[in-house]
Scaffold this active site. Structure first.
Site, mmCIF file in Angstrom:
data_model
loop_
_atom_site.group_PDB
_atom_site.id
_atom_site.type_symbol
_atom_site.label_atom_id
_atom_site.label_comp_id
_atom_site.label_asym_id
_atom_site.label_seq_id
_atom_site.Cartn_x
_atom_site.Cartn_y
_atom_site.Cartn_z
ATOM 1 N N HIS A 155 -8.642 -7.980 0.958
ATOM 2 C CA HIS A 155 -7.947 -6.797 1.164
ATOM 3 C C HIS A 155 -6.414 -7.201 1.983
ATOM 4 O O HIS A 155 -6.569 -8.007 2.510
ATOM 5 C CB HIS A 155 -8.716 -5.796 1.801
ATOM 6 C CG HIS A 155 -9.526 -4.939 0.971
ATOM 7 N ND1 HIS A 155 -9.565 -3.554 1.175
ATOM 8 C CD2 HIS A 155 -10.188 -5.529 0.072
ATOM 9 C CE1 HIS A 155 -10.683 -3.214 0.411
ATOM 10 N NE2 HIS A 155 -10.988 -4.091 -0.159
ATOM 11 N N GLU A 156 -5.369 -6.366 1.622
ATOM 12 C CA GLU A 156 -4.025 -6.925 2.386
ATOM 13 C C GLU A 156 -3.479 -8.262 2.175
ATOM 14 O O GLU A 156 -2.491 -8.648 2.686
ATOM 15 C CB GLU A 156 -3.967 -6.595 3.763
ATOM 16 C CG GLU A 156 -4.455 -5.028 4.261
ATOM 17 C CD GLU A 156 -5.940 -4.823 4.098
ATOM 18 O OE1 GLU A 156 -6.711 -5.890 4.754
ATOM 19 O OE2 GLU A 156 -6.230 -3.810 4.185
ATOM 20 N N GLU A 173 -9.070 4.353 0.613
ATOM 21 C CA GLU A 173 -9.075 4.747 2.070
ATOM 22 C C GLU A 173 -7.739 5.747 2.354
ATOM 23 O O GLU A 173 -8.075 6.624 3.170
ATOM 24 C CB GLU A 173 -8.673 3.566 2.903
ATOM 25 C CG GLU A 173 -7.540 2.759 2.327
ATOM 26 C CD GLU A 173 -7.324 1.371 3.274
ATOM 27 O OE1 GLU A 173 -8.093 1.242 4.077
ATOM 28 O OE2 GLU A 173 -6.427 0.565 2.724
ATOM 29 N N GLU A 202 -7.584 -6.091 -3.082
ATOM 30 C CA GLU A 202 -7.142 -4.779 -2.941
ATOM 31 C C GLU A 202 -5.601 -4.612 -3.373
ATOM 32 O O GLU A 202 -5.089 -4.421 -4.371
ATOM 33 C CB GLU A 202 -7.324 -4.105 -1.406
ATOM 34 C CG GLU A 202 -6.880 -2.603 -1.290
ATOM 35 C CD GLU A 202 -6.893 -2.287 0.283
ATOM 36 O OE1 GLU A 202 -7.317 -1.144 0.460
ATOM 37 O OE2 GLU A 202 -6.368 -3.252 1.088
ATOM 38 N N GLU A 232 0.733 -1.361 0.007
ATOM 39 C CA GLU A 232 -0.069 -0.074 0.113
ATOM 40 C C GLU A 232 0.951 1.209 0.025
ATOM 41 O O GLU A 232 0.718 2.111 0.761
ATOM 42 C CB GLU A 232 -1.050 0.042 1.317
ATOM 43 C CG GLU A 232 -1.936 -1.266 1.100
ATOM 44 C CD GLU A 232 -2.958 -1.095 2.220
ATOM 45 O OE1 GLU A 232 -3.149 -0.298 2.867
ATOM 46 O OE2 GLU A 232 -3.662 -2.333 1.946
ATOM 47 N N GLU A 240 -12.408 -9.073 8.715
ATOM 48 C CA GLU A 240 -11.375 -8.385 9.109
ATOM 49 C C GLU A 240 -10.610 -9.493 10.035
ATOM 50 O O GLU A 240 -11.212 -9.847 11.097
ATOM 51 C CB GLU A 240 -11.470 -7.147 9.734
ATOM 52 C CG GLU A 240 -10.088 -6.292 10.140
ATOM 53 C CD GLU A 240 -9.058 -6.466 9.006
ATOM 54 O OE1 GLU A 240 -9.345 -5.665 8.133
ATOM 55 O OE2 GLU A 240 -7.903 -7.213 9.040
HETATM 56 C C1 NOJ Z 1 -8.228 -2.139 5.407
HETATM 57 C C2 NOJ Z 1 -9.385 -2.137 4.366
HETATM 58 O O1 NOJ Z 1 -8.430 -1.805 3.065
HETATM 59 C C3 NOJ Z 1 -10.175 -1.429 4.569
HETATM 60 O O2 NOJ Z 1 -11.142 -1.371 3.409
HETATM 61 C C4 NOJ Z 1 -11.107 -1.838 5.691
HETATM 62 O O3 NOJ Z 1 -12.199 -0.961 6.027
HETATM 63 C C5 NOJ Z 1 -10.162 -1.903 6.972
HETATM 64 N N1 NOJ Z 1 -8.862 -2.469 6.706
HETATM 65 C C6 NOJ Z 1 -10.938 -2.498 8.049
HETATM 66 O O4 NOJ Z 1 -10.951 -3.686 7.869
HETATM 67 CA CA CA Z 2 -6.271 -1.681 2.744
#
Ligand code: NOJ
Ligand code: CA
Length: 714
Positions: free
Chosen positions: A482-483, A507, A501, A170, A414
């Site tokens: 994501h990540e 973000e 992502e 990122e 998450e």
């Molecule tokens: C990072 C993610 O890219 C984002 O979209 C998410 O809201 C936050 N983490 C929390 O999970």
């Molecule tokens: Ca992210």
């Protein structure tokens, strides 16, 4: 195949080795493979007769075996492949997979004839090659010490890159000549106060390169499965790059068992930047779809209970203010609500209503589940439950409500990188989803990993992400991770891996070290080479200070946010802003409502990494077209020829353009919308503001009636 005779001294015995040559189907690319004087395989690549990759070593160093020299060529065979296939979703209805292949079988006579195959596939737009170790008596389990693949470039070319890191991608992009890139990258990192984790000087792939002669090169990998992700070591004096595999925390770069093959190493080459964006090479190097039934996989648009956690307005994922203060909560029923927890039933219903009214397929809800108070994986205990909702989130009631309105809710998992714990909960989590009507999940891996012996991009984690995707497929669940490790086209094989992502997304518009105006003109040349990105565009309110403490300005005009729905490809697109902002701007919101997410055809009209991109796409199965044009910090005039439209008809184009005085810093909200008549002969000269854009939706005219009074574009 031409044979060039070379004399090679091999283990003291002079022998004659042949250079093996391979041409791409159109003859523009030429590959050369030879053994050096140590019996090490070496390749080079030419484009239209000029070298692109100078002689570069091939090989892998295992703890148990050195597979980089002492070889002789047992066999080299050529073949041709030409097939057209249809992706489940994508930028094209049909993809042509056309290449010439060279399979070089090597053996090490001094090492009990240990065998390795290097398979090369040469397409018109680039090269892919991989190592294969067939089953054999003298090798079985291997531990990777280093992959020795080199990419020796021909000069001090310009790189568009992010620093090597085993855990995150990122970053903001750095654009600099190879000799300058280290300092430029460090300058960018210092600005962020961030320390890259890889100790040596590395960059990440997909790496975009523009040569001093104006050629475009892209280096990446395809089909990263059961292997660790590749960074590139940079030699900024000799302009040489070499593979740097992500280790685990013991320093091991992979644990293998024969028979095996590595991911493909890919090198795209063209003198036209547009061909890099149009290339399907990485997809073609992946295995065909392994899911029998794909009818449940649906490209879609969604809104989310999300941006309010970023705007500075106080929304939290956590239900109570225990957040960070008192880790180790076990009884969530005793929590006191903090009063600003947006993932509550009433608020989610507002989002469901808005989605239903505006033809948006789904609503993502973050912060619905227990665990956020524990501060995430930075602490030692297990944190999230993926089956227990906070008291103010009525899972069953919302399921009924959403179904009655024809809207789906997107699940959020998450993990804070507690990957093993996630695996332990996975079946329960997916059962829970199926029971409650969910068919898509956004996963997240924020922070450093638990188990702590791995990195985000090491082999164990690469396997983890795919395990989640495959398991999800058994439950007919789509995954948007994501990540996770950056994509390498594996979604061809598992198309329920609907997006990722894996790069700096929207973000960051809310973070101090935000998005730069050129960021989205680089992403398609880098991160998106491996697959669709959940960039989450569509931020209409350009000034975050509106909400409170956060003073950040969006990095683009409002109209550029619209154009991103076309220029950043994804089959799952978020309209990321608060619904109240879409209600304030119903006219530009119309474009988001209309824009397609799945395509029959894509035409890259203009492209230059770091500067601008203009793309036209035809909606899947419909006579509707959409155009997106974006520019970096410089205003420019995009040239949009409408020759992608079928001949002989009239069309109505709705053009969303930056207002005359628009400017991302001074006047980002200014827009102008008008309708015009176009045919496939029309060419539009379209002004784009500084960090601005244009978005166009096009339908066939149904008669002369509707055309009256409209401007005609010649
Ligand atoms: C990072 C993610 O890219 C984002 O979209 C998410 O809201 C936050 N983490 C929390 O999970
Ligand atoms: Ca992210």
């Amino acid at each position: 195949m031409k044979h060039v005779l070379l004399t090679v001294v091999f283990l003291g015995i002079a022998c004659v080795a042949m250079a093996h040559e391979l041409l791409s189907p159109n003859g523009n690319l030429k590959l050369n493979v030879v053994l050096d004087s140590e019996g090490g395989p070496v390749y080079s690549l030419y484009y239209k007769g000029e070298p692109v990759v100078e002689p570069s070593a091939l090989g892998i160093l295992m703890e148990e075996a050195d597979l980089s020299n002492g070889f002789r060529i047992l066999d080299a065979t050529n073949s041709t492949f030409d097939e057209t296939w249809m992706p489940v979703w994508g930028e094209y209805e049909k993809v042509r997979n056309h290449y010439n292949e060279l399979t070089v079988t090597l053996s090490q006579p001094a090492k009990h004839d240990r065998m390795m195959i290097v398979r090369f596939r040469l397409f018109d737009d680039g090269l892919g090659f991989r190592y294969e170790l067939p089953e054999q008596k003298t090798m079985n389990y291997l531990t990777v010490k280093d992959e020795l693949t080199e990419f020796n470039l021909t000069g001090n070319h310009t790189l568009y890159c992010i620093p090597g890191d085993y855990d995150t991608n990122e970053f903001a992009y750095t654009t600099a000549a190879i000799s300058e890139v280290r300092e430029a990258m460090e300058r960018n990192l210092r600005k962020k106060g961030y320390e890259a984790k890889a100790t040596s000087f590395t960059v990440q792939t997909p790496l975009m390169i523009k040569t001093t002669e104006g050629l475009y090169i892209n280096i990446h990998e395809a089909a990263l499965v059961d292997y660790s992700a590749m960074l590139l070591n940079v030699d900024d004096k000799e302009f040489n790059f070499s593979a740097h595999l992500t280790p685990d925390k013991l320093g091991k770069k992979g644990y293998l068992q024969l028979p095996l093959h590595t991911p493909w190493r890919t090198i795209m080459v063209s003198d036209d930047a547009r061909s890099i964006l149009a290339s399907q090479l990485i997809l073609n190097l992946n295995e065909p779809c392994k899911l029998e039934d794909t009818s449940w996989i649906k490209p879609q648009k969604f809104i989310g209970v999300w941006w309010e956690m970023f705007t500075g307005g106080g929304g939290t994922w956590a239900y109570s203010d225990y957040y960070k203060a008192k880790p180790g909560i076990t009884d969530y029923s005793k929590l006191t609500p903090n009063g600003h927890h947006p993932a509550n039933t009433e608020h989610v219903k507002e989002y469901i209503d808005f989605a239903a009214e505006n033809g948006i397929d789904a609503v993502l809800v973050e912060g619905w589940n227990e665990g956020w108070e524990n501060g995430g994986g930075y602490l030692k205990e297990r944190v999230f439950s993926f089956t227990k909702a906070y008291p103010d989130f009525d899972v069953e009631g919302l399921h009924r409500y959403a179904s009655s309105k024809g809207v789906k809710i997107i699940m959020h998992h998450e993990t804070y990188s507690t990957a093993s714990d996630y695996e332990r909960q996975l079946h329960d989590a997916f059962h829970f989803m199926v029971d409650n009507g969910y068919d898509a999940v956004k996963t997240g891996y924020v922070g450093r990993l638990i188990p702590r012996s791995e990195y985000h991009d090491s082999q164990w984690m690469v396997n983890h992400y795919l395990y989640v995707v495959k398991t999800a497929a058994d439950y007919k669940i789509m995954v948007n991770s994501h990540e996770a490790v950056r994509p390498t086209g594996v979604y061809r094989t598992y198309p329920n891996w609907i997006a990722q992502e894996s790069a700096r997304g929207t973000e960051f518009e809310s973070f101090n070290d935000g998005i730069r105006p050129d960021h989205t003109t680089i992403l398609p040349f880098t991160r998106l080479m491996g697959g669709p990105m959940d960039y989450t565009p569509g931020i209409f309110e350009g000034d975050l200070s509106t909400y409170g403490s956060n003073k950040r300005k969006r990095s683009s005009t409002l109209v550029k946010q619209l154009a991103l729905y076309v220029t950043i490809y994804s089959p799952i697109q978020m309209a990321a802003d608060l619904i109240e902002n879409y209600k304030r701007y119903p006219e530009p919101f119309q474009f988001i409502k209309d824009v397609a997410v799945d395509w029959d055809k894509t035409d890259i009209l203009e492209a230059e990494p770091g500067d601008y991109i203009t793309i036209a796409r035809k909606a899947k199965g419909k006579n509707e077209w959409f155009v997106g044009a974006i520019t970096d910090e410089n205003a420019r005039t995009a040239t949009i020829p409408f020759d992608f439209l079928p001949d002989g008809k009239k069309y109505i184009a709705t053009i969303y353009e930056d207002g005359k005085d628009a400017d991302w810093e001074k006047n980002p909200q200014s827009y102008h919308i008008f309708k015009a008549v176009v045919t496939n002969k029309s060419v539009l000269k379209q002004k784009l503001a500084r960090s601005g854009g244009a978005a166009i939706s096009i339908v066939e005219a149904t008669g002369e009636e509707g055309l009256r009074g409209l401007k005609k574009i010649k």
